[in-house]
Design a protein around this motif. Sequence first.
Motif, mmCIF file in Angstrom:
data_model
loop_
_atom_site.group_PDB
_atom_site.id
_atom_site.type_symbol
_atom_site.label_atom_id
_atom_site.label_comp_id
_atom_site.label_asym_id
_atom_site.label_seq_id
_atom_site.Cartn_x
_atom_site.Cartn_y
_atom_site.Cartn_z
ATOM 1 N N ARG A 22 0.819 -1.203 0.000
ATOM 2 C CA ARG A 22 0.000 0.000 0.000
ATOM 3 C C ARG A 22 0.861 1.263 0.000
ATOM 4 N N PHE A 23 2.083 1.162 0.530
ATOM 5 C CA PHE A 23 2.933 2.341 0.645
ATOM 6 C C PHE A 23 3.803 2.577 -0.584
ATOM 7 N N TYR A 24 4.031 1.545 -1.400
ATOM 8 C CA TYR A 24 4.934 1.772 -2.530
ATOM 9 C C TYR A 24 4.306 1.488 -3.893
ATOM 10 N N GLU A 25 3.017 1.244 -3.936
ATOM 11 C CA GLU A 25 2.384 0.970 -5.223
ATOM 12 C C GLU A 25 1.917 2.237 -5.932
ATOM 13 N N HIS A 26 2.112 3.392 -5.301
ATOM 14 C CA HIS A 26 1.771 4.631 -5.986
ATOM 15 C C HIS A 26 3.040 5.301 -6.503
ATOM 16 N N GLY A 27 2.893 6.244 -7.405
ATOM 17 C CA GLY A 27 4.011 6.767 -8.169
ATOM 18 C C GLY A 27 5.013 7.608 -7.413
ATOM 19 N N THR A 28 4.713 8.008 -6.176
ATOM 20 C CA THR A 28 5.627 8.890 -5.459
ATOM 21 C C THR A 28 6.795 8.147 -4.825
ATOM 22 N N VAL A 29 6.757 6.826 -4.795
ATOM 23 C CA VAL A 29 7.839 6.035 -4.197
ATOM 24 C C VAL A 29 8.715 5.482 -5.314
ATOM 25 N N ILE A 30 9.982 5.850 -5.320
ATOM 26 C CA ILE A 30 10.878 5.429 -6.383
ATOM 27 C C ILE A 30 11.213 3.942 -6.238
ATOM 28 N N TYR A 31 11.724 3.360 -7.345
ATOM 29 C CA TYR A 31 11.949 1.916 -7.394
ATOM 30 C C TYR A 31 12.953 1.453 -6.345
ATOM 31 N N THR A 32 13.994 2.247 -6.092
ATOM 32 C CA THR A 32 14.983 1.814 -5.103
ATOM 33 C C THR A 32 14.367 1.687 -3.718
ATOM 34 N N VAL A 33 13.421 2.577 -3.394
ATOM 35 C CA VAL A 33 12.748 2.483 -2.100
ATOM 36 C C VAL A 33 11.798 1.289 -2.081
ATOM 37 N N ARG A 34 11.137 1.019 -3.190
ATOM 38 C CA ARG A 34 10.288 -0.174 -3.268
ATOM 39 C C ARG A 34 11.118 -1.430 -3.000
ATOM 40 N N ASP A 35 12.320 -1.467 -3.578
ATOM 41 C CA ASP A 35 13.197 -2.616 -3.351
ATOM 42 C C ASP A 35 13.555 -2.751 -1.873
ATOM 43 N N ARG A 36 13.751 -1.612 -1.205
ATOM 44 C CA ARG A 36 14.073 -1.661 0.226
ATOM 45 C C ARG A 36 12.885 -2.172 1.033
ATOM 46 N N PHE A 37 11.675 -1.789 0.656
ATOM 47 C CA PHE A 37 10.491 -2.342 1.317
ATOM 48 C C PHE A 37 10.517 -3.860 1.241
ATOM 49 N N VAL A 38 10.793 -4.390 0.064
ATOM 50 C CA VAL A 38 10.777 -5.836 -0.144
ATOM 51 C C VAL A 38 11.856 -6.514 0.691
ATOM 52 N N SER A 39 13.054 -5.936 0.717
ATOM 53 C CA SER A 39 14.178 -6.593 1.393
ATOM 54 C C SER A 39 14.224 -6.344 2.896
ATOM 55 N N GLU A 40 13.612 -5.241 3.371
ATOM 56 C CA GLU A 40 13.769 -4.861 4.775
ATOM 57 C C GLU A 40 12.531 -5.121 5.628
ATOM 58 N N VAL A 41 11.348 -5.043 5.040
ATOM 59 C CA VAL A 41 10.112 -5.058 5.834
ATOM 60 C C VAL A 41 9.457 -6.433 5.820
ATOM 61 N N GLN A 42 9.253 -6.975 6.999
ATOM 62 C CA GLN A 42 8.515 -8.233 7.149
ATOM 63 C C GLN A 42 7.023 -7.977 7.324
ATOM 64 N N ARG A 43 6.697 -7.036 8.222
ATOM 65 C CA ARG A 43 5.292 -6.798 8.546
ATOM 66 C C ARG A 43 5.123 -5.380 9.079
ATOM 67 N N ILE A 44 4.045 -4.731 8.693
ATOM 68 C CA ILE A 44 3.702 -3.404 9.215
ATOM 69 C C ILE A 44 2.366 -3.510 9.943
#
Length: 236
Positions: A22-44
């Motif tokens: 929900r936090f990175y599927e919109h256009g304001t979050v760049i791809y590198t940050v999306r990658d960090r969500f995937v690699s760093e975040v287990q659960r919010i």
Amino acid sequence: MTDLLYRWPIAAKFGSRVPKERFYEHGTVIYTVRDRFVSEVQRITWAYKLAEVTINLPGSPMVPEVQVFQIDTKAGDLSEPVLAAIDKAIPFPVIFEITRGDGANRFVRMVAAHKQLGVGAPKLSAYYSTGWQPADTERQPLPTAITLPALYVSLLDPLTPVTLRPGEEMSEIAARLQTVWKLEREVSALEKKLRTEPQFNRKVELRRQLRDRMAELAPLIDTATPMTEDPPWTNC
């Protein structure tokens, strides 16, 4: 910086899991940050909602509510761009609890930036944090306050490097935090240059600049460690 965890009110418990997408599927979050969500975040988890309806403290346009988000990490750390992406997507001030490990090896640290609401995107100060603490650390009661803005300031007080002044407005605190952050970055850059500068005359000038910046910083702060682009616990 004071190492503590708060005992959040039972009446304020929300306990809703939020899909990280929900936090990175919109256009304001760049791809590198999306990658960090995937690699760093287990659960919010949207853990607590501090509001007039839950804790009977009136809010204001700048602090209508305060949300508490718990983020379980995959690799034991969380970078500032990920925190900022979540923070900017929430239209209220946010206190984060970052967790790592499991069972007896589970640790928590509290992280927050001073957040100013207004027209357009919210403005964030630097992020400040407690140290890592065992998850079973005894939690402290919330600071005494008669309004949500006052509670928010008191919640941030142990985290941030600025000393609260009687009667100080939220905007004044935010301005001081911004100045502290700027000066801290300048001090860090000057210290780095001083370590590598081979010329004596240039070293003298760098030391003078460093003393000037430290003199500007001293009246504004207590001892605290700001988070940077690479959090201080990444190599723990």
